[in-house]
Structures are given as structure tokens and as C-alpha cells.
Design a protein around this motif. Structure first.
Motif, short mmCIF file in Angstrom:
data_model
loop_
_atom_site.label_atom_id
_atom_site.label_comp_id
_atom_site.label_asym_id
_atom_site.label_seq_id
_atom_site.Cartn_x
_atom_site.Cartn_y
_atom_site.Cartn_z
N GLY A 1 -7.24 -2.76 -4.75
CA GLY A 1 -5.91 -2.45 -4.25
C GLY A 1 -5.54 -3.55 -3.34
N THR A 2 -6.40 -4.38 -3.02
CA THR A 2 -5.97 -5.80 -2.22
C THR A 2 -5.32 -6.82 -3.45
N ILE A 3 -3.93 -7.01 -3.30
CA ILE A 3 -3.29 -7.92 -4.14
C ILE A 3 -2.39 -8.82 -3.10
N LYS A 4 -2.31 -10.15 -3.18
CA LYS A 4 -1.39 -10.64 -2.79
C LYS A 4 -0.75 -11.68 -3.66
N TYR A 5 0.52 -11.49 -3.92
CA TYR A 5 1.12 -12.09 -5.12
C TYR A 5 1.85 -13.45 -4.73
N MET A 6 1.19 -14.10 -4.14
CA MET A 6 1.75 -15.61 -3.99
C MET A 6 1.28 -16.11 -5.44
N ARG B 1 0.86 -1.24 -0.08
CA ARG B 1 -0.04 -0.17 0.05
C ARG B 1 0.88 1.23 -0.10
N ASN B 2 2.20 1.01 -0.77
CA ASN B 2 2.81 2.38 -0.92
C ASN B 2 2.98 2.73 -2.16
N PHE B 3 2.06 3.99 -2.45
CA PHE B 3 1.99 4.57 -3.89
C PHE B 3 3.23 5.21 -4.39
N SER C 1 -3.89 5.01 -14.25
CA SER C 1 -4.66 3.83 -14.52
C SER C 1 -4.35 3.10 -13.03
N ILE C 2 -3.02 2.78 -12.73
CA ILE C 2 -2.78 2.48 -11.56
C ILE C 2 -3.38 2.58 -10.45
N ALA C 3 -3.35 3.99 -10.22
CA ALA C 3 -3.99 4.77 -9.19
C ALA C 3 -5.33 4.56 -8.81
N THR C 4 -6.08 4.41 -10.29
CA THR C 4 -7.52 4.09 -10.19
C THR C 4 -7.97 2.86 -9.59
N LEU C 5 -7.09 1.81 -10.04
CA LEU C 5 -7.32 0.43 -9.17
C LEU C 5 -6.65 0.48 -7.75
N PHE C 6 -5.84 1.07 -7.49
CA PHE C 6 -5.02 1.12 -6.27
C PHE C 6 -6.07 1.58 -5.32
N ASN C 7 -6.81 2.69 -5.62
CA ASN C 7 -7.47 3.35 -4.54
C ASN C 7 -9.06 3.00 -4.71
#
Length: 261
Positions: free
Chosen positions: A209-214, A158-160, A175-181
Motif C-alpha cells: 500500500g506504499t505508493i508515491k506517484y512521483m 491511505r483512504n480506501f 484486488s485493490i484492497a488485497t494490495l492496499f492492506n
């Protein structure tokens, strides 16, 4: 100061017995994963060691072990209790439950419904579950493959600011910020909308913005947290074992124990 191992065990035993009773009622059975398994690049976490001939892993992530076994044929509903070692060799006690070889959306909903039932049965009321889609990020990530891992890491933390410092086009950053927020009850992803609508619980949100990259999660992922605690109560998501659609979650027994205290 040394831990009181008996008091700690009594506390965990009480939590585990309650969770186990809920899952058995819903036709789950207990799985007993090994503490030591042959090393595989597909396995996550655990302590790698050798005996002079072969490499092994001590207490790896259980879901990655299930996927690596590649054995599922019938529908299975299982739960397990396991101590998983992280990269700092710190042990975390997990209570995981998985539905293997199930129907898309149905098993995500069942896992989430059971999670809500379990936490409520434990007396934990103040919690939220964020649901997200890894695939919603694929279009952006595929345009900048060289920064994929750094973007995913930034989102997980959660560090933009990390993303702001990358040499990306401004359009991609927007585009990243739109998904992130994004956080809400409805989005342009039909699968997530269906899950939220069918479960109809005020503590359930879509948070892209919830992603676990397992590396084994394919699409739907989720995290459980509480405003009363700064750590995750659990997380999970959807994956496949030899092509069979599966989904599961792992609850952090140490954090849940602290909350119940």
C-alpha cells in the motif's frame, strides 16, 4: 513568533555534518544542484516564473532535475542538500543521496542499508521502512485507466473510502484492497523478497500500500516513518536516467530535526 534562524541553522548543520560523514565514508561526493533551472514539464515542484522571454523553476525536486539533465554515463554516488518548494511555496530542507547507473537490487539494498546506518548514527532508533513495488499495481490500473490517478491518490492518502466510491467492479475493488492492506516480510514479488532477506532488518517491511506517484519512479519505492512522529522522515525509489538504472532517497531534515529535539 519569528524563528531563531541561528538556532535552526545550528541544529540543521549538526544533522547534515553527521549524515555527510557517513556518506563520504561510503565513497559518495556532494552534488550542488542549481536553485534556478530552465522550466521543463519533466520537473516536479518548485516555483515557476518568467523573465519575459523564458520560463524557469525555482528550487525544483532534485531527482527530477537529474533525470531531466539526461547526462549520466558512469556510475555516480552523490548526495545533496537542497530546499525544495512545494505547491504551497513552503520550503522543505532535504538531504538526498542517489546511486546513478548501478546494478538492479544492489543499489536499492545499498540505499536502504545507508538509510538505516544514518538514522541509527543520528540516534533515531524507533523507525520503520516500508518497501513496495509500483509494478505490482500495473495489472489492476491498466484495466481501469480512467481511474488510475484517483486510485493512486487514494492509496497515497491511505483512504480506501475514495476507492469504495468509484464505479468499479467488485472483483477489482477486492484486488485493490488485497494490495492496499498487504504488509509483511514476504510476498509474490521476488525482487522485494530478495531485498528484505538480504538486509535482514526487523524494521524493514514489504507494504504494497506504499505508493508515491512521483512520475519518475519505475518500480521499487520506499517510505521511512516513526511511530514517534506523524510525518514521513523520508522517501525514495528506483528510476532511470537516459536508460541507466538508478535509485535514491530524500530525508526530510525538518522532521528529523524535530525528532532529535
Amino acid at each position: 513568533m519569528k524563528k531563531d534562524i541561528f538556532a535552526e541553522s545550528q541544529k540543521l548543520s549538526n544533522i547534515v555534518s553527521k549524515i555527510r560523514s557517513v556518506l563520504i565514508k561510503h565513497d559518495f561526493y556532494e552534488l550542488f544542484p542549481p536553485s534556478i533551472t530552465n522550466y521543463s514539464e519533466n520537473l516536479i515542484k518548485g516555483l515557476k516564473f518568467a523573465d519575459g522571454k523564458n520560463f524557469y523553476l525555482l528550487k525544483p525536486d532534485v531527482t527530477s532535475w537529474l533525470i531531466d539533465m539526461d547526462k549520466v554515463e558512469e556510475k555516480e554516488k552523490v548526495f545533496y542538500i537542497s530546499e525544495v518548494l512545494d505547491e504551497n511555496l513552503s520550503g522543505v530542507w532535504q538531504f538526498g543521496f542517489e546511486i546513478l547507473n548501478g546494478e538492479e537490487i544492489q543499489i536499492e539494498e545499498e540505499i536502504l542499508r545507508l538509510t538505516i546506518e544514518i538514522l541509527s548514527f543520528l540516534g533515531i532508533k524507533n523507525f520503520f521502512i516500508d518497501v513496495s513495488s509500483i509494478r505490482s499495481w500495473e495489472r489492476i490500473l491498466n484495466t481501469v485507466p480512467q481511474y488510475r490517478d484517483r486510485i493512486l491518490r487514494a492509496v497515497e492518502l491511505r483512504n480506501f473510502e475514495i476507492i469504495e466510491n468509484l464505479p468499479l467492479d467488485e472483483e477489482i475493488k477486492v484486488s485493490i484492497a488485497t494490495l492496499f492492506n498487504y504488509r509483511g516480510k514476504e510476498t509474490n514479488i521476488p525482487k522485494l523478497n530478495t531485498i528484505i532477506k538480504n538486509l535482514n532488518d526487523p524494521r524493514l517491511y514489504i507494504d504494497l500500500g506504499t505508493i508515491k506517484y512521483m512520475n519518475y519512479y519505475e518500480d521499487v519505492v520506499f517510505e521511512i516513518y516513526s511511530p514517534d512522529n506523524g510525518y514521513l522522515l523520508g522517501n525514495g525509489g528506483q528510476y532511470k536516467i537516459n536508460g541507466k538504472y538508478s535509485c535514491g532517497i530524500a530525508l526530510n531534515l525538518d522532521i528529523i530535526g524535530e525528532m532529535m529535539r
